[in-house]
Scaffold this motif. Structure first.
Motif, PDB file in Angstrom:
ATOM      1  N   PHE A  42      -5.075  -0.799   6.743  1.00 27.37           N
ATOM      2  CA  PHE A  42      -5.590  -1.705   7.847  1.00 27.37           C
ATOM      3  C   PHE A  42      -6.122  -2.926   7.260  1.00 27.37           C
ATOM      4  O   PHE A  42      -6.306  -4.060   8.092  1.00 27.37           O
ATOM      5  CB  PHE A  42      -6.191  -0.851   9.039  1.00 27.37           C
ATOM      6  N   LEU A  43      -7.079  -2.703   6.323  1.00 29.95           N
ATOM      7  CA  LEU A  43      -8.043  -3.917   6.067  1.00 29.95           C
ATOM      8  C   LEU A  43      -7.400  -4.648   4.890  1.00 29.95           C
ATOM      9  O   LEU A  43      -7.711  -5.886   4.528  1.00 29.95           O
ATOM     10  CB  LEU A  43      -9.186  -3.348   5.418  1.00 29.95           C
ATOM     11  N   LEU A  44      -6.466  -4.161   4.245  1.00 33.33           N
ATOM     12  CA  LEU A  44      -5.855  -5.029   3.037  1.00 33.33           C
ATOM     13  C   LEU A  44      -4.286  -5.156   3.104  1.00 33.33           C
ATOM     14  O   LEU A  44      -3.907  -6.295   3.162  1.00 33.33           O
ATOM     15  CB  LEU A  44      -6.123  -4.266   1.704  1.00 33.33           C
ATOM     16  N   VAL A  45      -3.721  -3.888   3.685  1.00 32.23           N
ATOM     17  CA  VAL A  45      -2.003  -4.275   3.451  1.00 32.23           C
ATOM     18  C   VAL A  45      -1.389  -4.863   4.664  1.00 32.23           C
ATOM     19  O   VAL A  45      -0.682  -6.007   4.550  1.00 32.23           O
ATOM     20  CB  VAL A  45      -1.568  -2.747   3.559  1.00 32.23           C
ATOM     21  N   PHE A  46      -2.228  -4.726   5.911  1.00 30.71           N
ATOM     22  CA  PHE A  46      -1.530  -5.562   7.205  1.00 30.71           C
ATOM     23  C   PHE A  46      -1.718  -7.018   7.196  1.00 30.71           C
ATOM     24  O   PHE A  46      -1.344  -7.789   7.367  1.00 30.71           O
ATOM     25  CB  PHE A  46      -1.967  -4.871   8.282  1.00 30.71           C
ATOM     26  N   PRO A  47      -3.065  -7.240   6.647  1.00 29.99           N
ATOM     27  CA  PRO A  47      -3.328  -8.746   6.473  1.00 29.99           C
ATOM     28  C   PRO A  47      -2.744  -9.605   5.366  1.00 29.99           C
ATOM     29  O   PRO A  47      -2.309 -10.534   5.602  1.00 29.99           O
ATOM     30  CB  PRO A  47      -4.839  -8.770   6.255  1.00 29.99           C
ATOM     31  N   LEU A  48      -2.381  -8.860   4.324  1.00 25.18           N
ATOM     32  CA  LEU A  48      -1.537  -9.380   3.384  1.00 25.18           C
ATOM     33  C   LEU A  48      -0.229  -9.488   3.670  1.00 25.18           C
ATOM     34  O   LEU A  48       0.603 -10.722   3.456  1.00 25.18           O
ATOM     35  CB  LEU A  48      -1.845  -8.421   2.130  1.00 25.18           C
TER      36      LEU A  48
END
Length: 81
Positions: A42-48
């Motif tokens: 949720f903190l890295l994959v979704f924003p990227l």
């Protein structure tokens, strides 16, 4: 492949491995594995992923403005007949 796509895919695979291993390995740290996998997701994959998919898009095409609503109404009238 683009570097953002490779990083996103790699982080997704890492988070999936962490989550699955947390469920399969019954130890004292299994909840930490699941939690860290979800946090990476949720903190890295979704924003990227969102950045990669939306970086070359025009945001006005997806907003409900008066012009876009009129276009939608015209298309709906054309499709009815």
């Amino acid at each position: 492949m683009k570097i953002v796509k490779i990083i996103t895919l790699l982080l997704f695979i890492i988070s999936a491995i962490l989550i699955v291993s947390g469920f399969l390995i019954q130890s004292a740290n299994s909840q930490r594995l699941i939690g860290s996998g979800v946090a990476v997701l949720f903190l890295l994959v979704f924003p990227l992923f969102s950045y990669y998919r939306w970086k070359d898009k025009n945001l006005k095409d997806y907003m409900l403005t008066k012009e876009n609503l009129d276009k939608m109404r015209e298309n709906q009238k054309k499709n009815k007949y």
